[in-house]
Scaffold this active site. Structure first.
Site, mmCIF file in Angstrom:
data_model
loop_
_atom_site.group_PDB
_atom_site.id
_atom_site.type_symbol
_atom_site.label_atom_id
_atom_site.label_comp_id
_atom_site.label_asym_id
_atom_site.label_seq_id
_atom_site.Cartn_x
_atom_site.Cartn_y
_atom_site.Cartn_z
ATOM 1 N N LEU A 41 0.820 -1.212 0.000
ATOM 2 C CA LEU A 41 0.000 0.000 0.000
ATOM 3 C C LEU A 41 0.853 1.261 0.000
ATOM 4 C CD1 LEU A 41 -2.686 -1.065 2.627
ATOM 5 C CD2 LEU A 41 -3.111 -0.631 0.213
ATOM 6 N N GLY A 78 10.394 5.646 5.016
ATOM 7 C CA GLY A 78 11.818 5.464 5.257
ATOM 8 C C GLY A 78 12.134 4.319 6.205
ATOM 9 N N VAL A 103 -8.941 0.589 5.917
ATOM 10 C CA VAL A 103 -9.991 1.520 5.506
ATOM 11 C C VAL A 103 -9.924 1.666 3.990
ATOM 12 C CG1 VAL A 103 -10.912 3.846 5.708
ATOM 13 C CG2 VAL A 103 -9.835 2.764 7.691
ATOM 14 N N ASP A 109 1.955 15.056 12.693
ATOM 15 C CA ASP A 109 2.148 14.907 11.251
ATOM 16 C C ASP A 109 0.805 14.890 10.523
ATOM 17 O OD1 ASP A 109 3.639 14.687 8.931
ATOM 18 O OD2 ASP A 109 3.759 12.499 9.008
ATOM 19 N N LYS A 124 -1.838 15.842 7.898
ATOM 20 C CA LYS A 124 -1.800 16.321 6.514
ATOM 21 C C LYS A 124 -2.846 15.543 5.732
ATOM 22 C CE LYS A 124 2.100 13.214 5.591
ATOM 23 N NZ LYS A 124 3.513 13.140 5.188
ATOM 24 N N ALA A 160 -2.723 13.513 3.295
ATOM 25 C CA ALA A 160 -2.385 12.117 3.001
ATOM 26 C C ALA A 160 -2.643 11.203 4.189
ATOM 27 C CB ALA A 160 -0.922 12.007 2.569
ATOM 28 N N ASN A 161 -2.696 11.766 5.392
ATOM 29 C CA ASN A 161 -2.921 10.966 6.597
ATOM 30 C C ASN A 161 -4.368 11.027 7.080
ATOM 31 O OD1 ASN A 161 -0.291 10.088 6.694
ATOM 32 N ND2 ASN A 161 0.396 11.689 8.099
#
Length: 357
Positions: A34, A38, A109, A160, A162, A164-165
């Site tokens: 998915l 890093g 999800v 963090d 944003k 994308a999260n």
């Protein structure tokens, strides 16, 4: 980084080669990757005992993974286990592979990252400058803020946040992901900034970072840091732009985060509307919403909303009070017309009484 969701990778993941067994980890059959960061990778997997789809996060390096990475994964598992909210991802299991790689399992999800959701929303409803009503986006943002506040109530700072999260599922419900950098100092009874952050280390994603994150001031990171990130996210949702330039030389970007005051979002939208034929209706953002958003983006932590809950409640109050559009067209003439009618009636009465006398 946690997993992002869009099209189901199960539909395009290549099947195992003939005679090659499917990759399996302690009862979880891996279907496809998915996301990859890093320190870890996220896989869509199936729990063989139940047939349930799950997301499995496995750390790189096996037994050679750094102590800091192991601490962060341990803390992420503890945080997710402590949180119990329908709009926050949950942890189901954890373990270790034969080569010493640590992993844990989350509920999967199936949905779209907020950034993708907004792209589709603008395709269907027009650009932010064309919009005349932001209530749907504000209601969605309110649920996002309430979910983040559930973490704040347990002393957990995400660090963090944003688009994308944040994943929007098929029912339009948001889900907060990726607590890998989350800070649970208060819940652990330790001092802020100590647990998994080196002195002067930048944590987070720079486009949504707060001034204290940009300065590397780990001891100043708290719930108000998340409030700032939520402010940047809402600014994007309403205008399609960041509050200031976040691309370019790192030093310039950091200076913008620490010092540059964002323009009121209504001004951004008005400037965009001037580039296209003028609309008779007002833009989706007014002065009241400007004030709420700019408070969340205050450079001083003390001047912001103190928790995501305060921010969400203020958005709720805004939605409860109908907007009063500025007078346009005939509405500008209505007060003048009323004065003329009243003046005419007053003159008629004065003339009538003068003749009676």
């Amino acid at each position: 980084k946690d997993y992002e969701v869009g099209s189901d990778p199960e539909l395009n993941a290549p099947p195992p080669a003939p005679g090659e067994p499917a990759l399996e980890i302690n009862g979880y059959q891996l279907i496809g990757e998915l996301n990859r960061g890093g320190q870890a990778a996220i896989f869509l997997a199936v729990q063989k005992s139940t047939g349930r789809k799950v997301a499995l996060k496995i750390m790189f390096g096996g037994s050679f993974a750094s102590e800091l990475d192991r601490q962060r994964m341990d803390q992420e598992v503890r945080i997710l286990a402590a949180l119990d909210h329908p709009n926050i991802i949950s942890v189901m299991d954890r373990g270790e592979t034969a080569d010493g790689s640590h992993y844990f399992v989350m509920n999967y999800v199936d949905g779209r990252a907020l950034s993708e959701f907004l792209d589709d929303y603008r395709r269907d409803h027009g650009s932010p400058a064309q919009a005349t009503d932001a209530s749907d986006l504000l209601k969605l943002f309110k649920r996002i803020g309430e979910a983040v506040n559930a973490a704040h109530l347990r002393g957990i700072v995400h660090r963090d946040l944003k688009p994308a999260n944040i994943v929007i599922d098929a029912y339009g419900e948001p889900h907060i992901l990726d607590f890998g950098l989350a800070h649970a100092a208060l819940a652990q009874g330790s001092e802020p900034g100590k647990a998994t952050t080196r002195p002067g280390e930048f944590v987070g994603s720079i486009e949504w970072a707060s001034p204290e994150q940009a300065r590397g001031a780990a001891d100043q990171i708290d719930t108000r840091t998340d409030v700032y990130a939520l402010g940047v996210i809402l600014y994007e949702m309403l205008t399609g732009e960041f509050p200031y330039e976040v691309f370019g030389e790192l030093r310039d970007v950091l200076d913008n985060i620490v010092q540059k005051r964002p323009a009121p979002p209504s001004e951004i939208l008005k400037a965009e509307r001037k580039k296209s034929p003028a609309k008779a209706t007002p833009p989706a953002v007014d002065a009241r919403l400007d004030a709420i958003l700019l408070k969340a983006l205050a450079k001083s932590r003390e001047a912001r909303f103190q928790t995501a809950g305060e921010f969400a409640r203020e958005i709720g109050h805004y939605l409860e009070v109908p907007r009063t559009p500025p007078p346009t067209g005939l509405r500008r003439l209505w007060p003048l017309g009323l004065l003329l009618v009243v003046g005419t009636l007053a003159l008629s009465f004065a003339t009538f009484f003068a003749h009676e006398k």
